[in-house]
Design a protein around this motif. Structure first.
Motif, PDB file in Angstrom:
ATOM      1  N   LEU A   8      13.084  -7.677   0.089  1.00  0.00           N
ATOM      2  CA  LEU A   8      12.765  -6.259   0.028  1.00  0.00           C
ATOM      3  C   LEU A   8      13.542  -5.579  -1.092  1.00  0.00           C
ATOM      4  CD1 LEU A   8      11.310  -3.795   1.122  1.00  0.00           C
ATOM      5  CD2 LEU A   8      13.148  -3.554   2.794  1.00  0.00           C
ATOM      6  N   GLU A   9      14.792  -5.944  -1.279  1.00  0.00           N
ATOM      7  CA  GLU A   9      15.609  -5.369  -2.352  1.00  0.00           C
ATOM      8  C   GLU A   9      14.991  -5.666  -3.714  1.00  0.00           C
ATOM      9  OE1 GLU A   9      18.357  -3.433  -2.005  1.00  0.00           O
ATOM     10  OE2 GLU A   9      17.975  -3.535   0.147  1.00  0.00           O
ATOM     11  N   LEU A  10      14.407  -6.860  -3.863  1.00  0.00           N
ATOM     12  CA  LEU A  10      13.778  -7.224  -5.132  1.00  0.00           C
ATOM     13  C   LEU A  10      12.449  -6.497  -5.339  1.00  0.00           C
ATOM     14  CD1 LEU A  10      14.369 -11.075  -5.102  1.00  0.00           C
ATOM     15  CD2 LEU A  10      15.492  -9.389  -6.559  1.00  0.00           C
ATOM     16  N   LEU A  11      11.701  -6.304  -4.253  1.00  0.00           N
ATOM     17  CA  LEU A  11      10.367  -5.725  -4.351  1.00  0.00           C
ATOM     18  C   LEU A  11      10.374  -4.199  -4.436  1.00  0.00           C
ATOM     19  CD1 LEU A  11       8.452  -7.914  -1.767  1.00  0.00           C
ATOM     20  CD2 LEU A  11       8.341  -8.057  -4.243  1.00  0.00           C
ATOM     21  N   ARG A  12      11.392  -3.565  -3.901  1.00  0.00           N
ATOM     22  CA  ARG A  12      11.418  -2.105  -3.837  1.00  0.00           C
ATOM     23  C   ARG A  12      12.694  -1.586  -4.488  1.00  0.00           C
ATOM     24  NH1 ARG A  12      11.948   1.266   1.636  1.00  0.00           N
ATOM     25  NH2 ARG A  12      13.823   0.032   1.600  1.00  0.00           N
ATOM     26  N   PRO A  13      12.550  -0.778  -5.521  1.00  0.00           N
ATOM     27  CA  PRO A  13      13.753  -0.214  -6.150  1.00  0.00           C
ATOM     28  C   PRO A  13      14.490   0.709  -5.184  1.00  0.00           C
ATOM     29  CG  PRO A  13      11.759   0.731  -7.103  1.00  0.00           C
ATOM     30  CD  PRO A  13      11.333  -0.329  -6.134  1.00  0.00           C
ATOM     31  N   GLY A  20       8.910   4.508   2.017  1.00  0.00           N
ATOM     32  CA  GLY A  20       9.294   3.335   2.777  1.00  0.00           C
ATOM     33  C   GLY A  20       8.255   2.243   2.816  1.00  0.00           C
ATOM     34  N   GLY A  21       7.001   2.557   2.543  1.00  0.00           N
ATOM     35  CA  GLY A  21       5.942   1.564   2.631  1.00  0.00           C
ATOM     36  C   GLY A  21       5.619   0.918   1.298  1.00  0.00           C
ATOM     37  N   LEU A  22       4.887  -0.175   1.397  1.00  0.00           N
ATOM     38  CA  LEU A  22       4.443  -0.908   0.224  1.00  0.00           C
ATOM     39  C   LEU A  22       2.960  -1.210   0.373  1.00  0.00           C
ATOM     40  CD1 LEU A  22       7.239  -3.635   0.123  1.00  0.00           C
ATOM     41  CD2 LEU A  22       6.988  -1.777  -1.493  1.00  0.00           C
ATOM     42  N   PHE A  23       2.326  -1.519  -0.737  1.00  0.00           N
ATOM     43  CA  PHE A  23       0.959  -1.999  -0.703  1.00  0.00           C
ATOM     44  C   PHE A  23       0.955  -3.436  -1.184  1.00  0.00           C
ATOM     45  CE2 PHE A  23       0.298   2.595  -1.284  1.00  0.00           C
ATOM     46  CZ  PHE A  23      -0.492   2.834  -0.172  1.00  0.00           C
ATOM     47  N   GLY A  24       0.091  -4.231  -0.601  1.00  0.00           N
ATOM     48  CA  GLY A  24      -0.058  -5.617  -1.006  1.00  0.00           C
ATOM     49  C   GLY A  24      -1.515  -6.006  -0.935  1.00  0.00           C
ATOM     50  N   ARG A  37       3.453  -7.281  -5.481  1.00  0.00           N
ATOM     51  CA  ARG A  37       4.045  -7.291  -6.827  1.00  0.00           C
ATOM     52  C   ARG A  37       4.247  -8.703  -7.362  1.00  0.00           C
ATOM     53  NH1 ARG A  37       8.448  -2.541  -5.722  1.00  0.00           N
ATOM     54  NH2 ARG A  37       6.925  -0.947  -5.263  1.00  0.00           N
ATOM     55  N   GLY A  38       3.237  -9.543  -7.179  1.00  0.00           N
ATOM     56  CA  GLY A  38       3.271 -10.896  -7.716  1.00  0.00           C
ATOM     57  C   GLY A  38       3.969 -11.925  -6.846  1.00  0.00           C
ATOM     58  N   THR A  39       4.536 -11.526  -5.712  1.00  0.00           N
ATOM     59  CA  THR A  39       5.227 -12.445  -4.812  1.00  0.00           C
ATOM     60  C   THR A  39       4.380 -12.676  -3.567  1.00  0.00           C
ATOM     61  OG1 THR A  39       7.380 -11.661  -5.582  1.00  0.00           O
ATOM     62  CG2 THR A  39       7.337 -12.845  -3.489  1.00  0.00           C
ATOM     63  N   ARG A  54     -10.222 -11.928   8.305  1.00  0.00           N
ATOM     64  CA  ARG A  54     -11.332 -12.838   8.009  1.00  0.00           C
ATOM     65  C   ARG A  54     -11.349 -13.176   6.521  1.00  0.00           C
ATOM     66  NH1 ARG A  54     -13.595  -9.129  11.822  1.00  0.00           N
ATOM     67  NH2 ARG A  54     -14.250 -10.238  13.698  1.00  0.00           N
ATOM     68  N   GLU A  55     -11.992 -14.290   6.188  1.00  0.00           N
ATOM     69  CA  GLU A  55     -12.097 -14.714   4.791  1.00  0.00           C
ATOM     70  C   GLU A  55     -12.664 -13.614   3.908  1.00  0.00           C
ATOM     71  OE1 GLU A  55     -11.118 -17.369   2.971  1.00  0.00           O
ATOM     72  OE2 GLU A  55     -10.096 -18.147   4.746  1.00  0.00           O
ATOM     73  N   GLU A  56     -13.634 -12.847   4.422  1.00  0.00           N
ATOM     74  CA  GLU A  56     -14.237 -11.789   3.605  1.00  0.00           C
ATOM     75  C   GLU A  56     -13.255 -10.648   3.314  1.00  0.00           C
ATOM     76  OE1 GLU A  56     -16.043 -11.283   7.822  1.00  0.00           O
ATOM     77  OE2 GLU A  56     -15.706 -12.957   6.473  1.00  0.00           O
ATOM     78  N   ASN A  57     -12.112 -10.622   4.007  1.00  0.00           N
ATOM     79  CA  ASN A  57     -11.081  -9.604   3.748  1.00  0.00           C
ATOM     80  C   ASN A  57     -10.120 -10.002   2.629  1.00  0.00           C
ATOM     81  OD1 ASN A  57     -10.994  -9.162   7.257  1.00  0.00           O
ATOM     82  ND2 ASN A  57     -11.954  -7.780   5.833  1.00  0.00           N
ATOM     83  N   VAL A  58     -10.158 -11.260   2.208  1.00  0.00           N
ATOM     84  CA  VAL A  58      -9.272 -11.708   1.126  1.00  0.00           C
ATOM     85  C   VAL A  58      -9.568 -10.878  -0.114  1.00  0.00           C
ATOM     86  CG1 VAL A  58      -8.723 -13.642  -0.410  1.00  0.00           C
ATOM     87  CG2 VAL A  58      -8.977 -14.031   2.046  1.00  0.00           C
ATOM     88  N   GLY A  59      -8.517 -10.359  -0.718  1.00  0.00           N
ATOM     89  CA  GLY A  59      -8.642  -9.506  -1.895  1.00  0.00           C
ATOM     90  C   GLY A  59      -8.513  -8.027  -1.570  1.00  0.00           C
ATOM     91  N   ARG A  60      -8.577  -7.675  -0.286  1.00  0.00           N
ATOM     92  CA  ARG A  60      -8.422  -6.269   0.106  1.00  0.00           C
ATOM     93  C   ARG A  60      -6.952  -5.887   0.133  1.00  0.00           C
ATOM     94  NH1 ARG A  60     -11.699  -4.482   5.249  1.00  0.00           N
ATOM     95  NH2 ARG A  60     -10.870  -2.478   4.513  1.00  0.00           N
ATOM     96  N   GLU A  61      -6.720  -4.600  -0.109  1.00  0.00           N
ATOM     97  CA  GLU A  61      -5.361  -4.073  -0.110  1.00  0.00           C
ATOM     98  C   GLU A  61      -4.934  -3.724   1.311  1.00  0.00           C
ATOM     99  OE1 GLU A  61      -2.880  -1.147  -3.032  1.00  0.00           O
ATOM    100  OE2 GLU A  61      -4.830  -0.434  -2.366  1.00  0.00           O
ATOM    101  N   VAL A  62      -3.674  -4.026   1.638  1.00  0.00           N
ATOM    102  CA  VAL A  62      -3.107  -3.694   2.940  1.00  0.00           C
ATOM    103  C   VAL A  62      -1.849  -2.844   2.749  1.00  0.00           C
ATOM    104  CG1 VAL A  62      -3.998  -5.721   4.170  1.00  0.00           C
ATOM    105  CG2 VAL A  62      -1.796  -5.869   3.032  1.00  0.00           C
TER     106      VAL A  62
END
Length: 82
Positions: A8-13, A20-24, A37-39, A54-62
């Motif tokens: 978390l320290e590496l991913l969030r300045p 407090g949240g992140l997107f992935g 962020r590439g990890t 589900r497989e069809e959700n791959v590529g969606r943002e969470v």
């Protein structure tokens, strides 16, 4: 030493104005993998009981919330500005 805290320290300045949240991006469902962020994260991912990925959700943002043991997946992101 908690590996997720260090990640978390590496991913969030560390700034006071940082939310407090992140997107992935959901990059796999078996094993469940989210890329932030590439990890790629495949361990320490938590989500509400009954959530189905589900497989069809791959590529969606969470949306993710950091927690002591890893990251809590709040759900899929919708809306916003393009």
């Amino acid at each position: 030493m908690n590996i997720y805290s260090e990640l978390l320290e590496l991913l969030r300045p560390q700034r006071e104005d940082t939310p407090g949240g992140l997107f992935g991006t959901l990059t796999a469902v078996s094993p469940l993998t989210v890329t932030v962020r590439g990890t790629a994260l495949a361990e320490g991912l938590f989500y509400p009981a009954g959530t189905v990925f589900r497989e069809e959700n791959v590529g969606r943002e969470v949306a993710l919330l950091p927690c002591e043991e890893g990251f809590w997946i709040l759900g899929f992101v919708g809306g916003g500005t393009a």
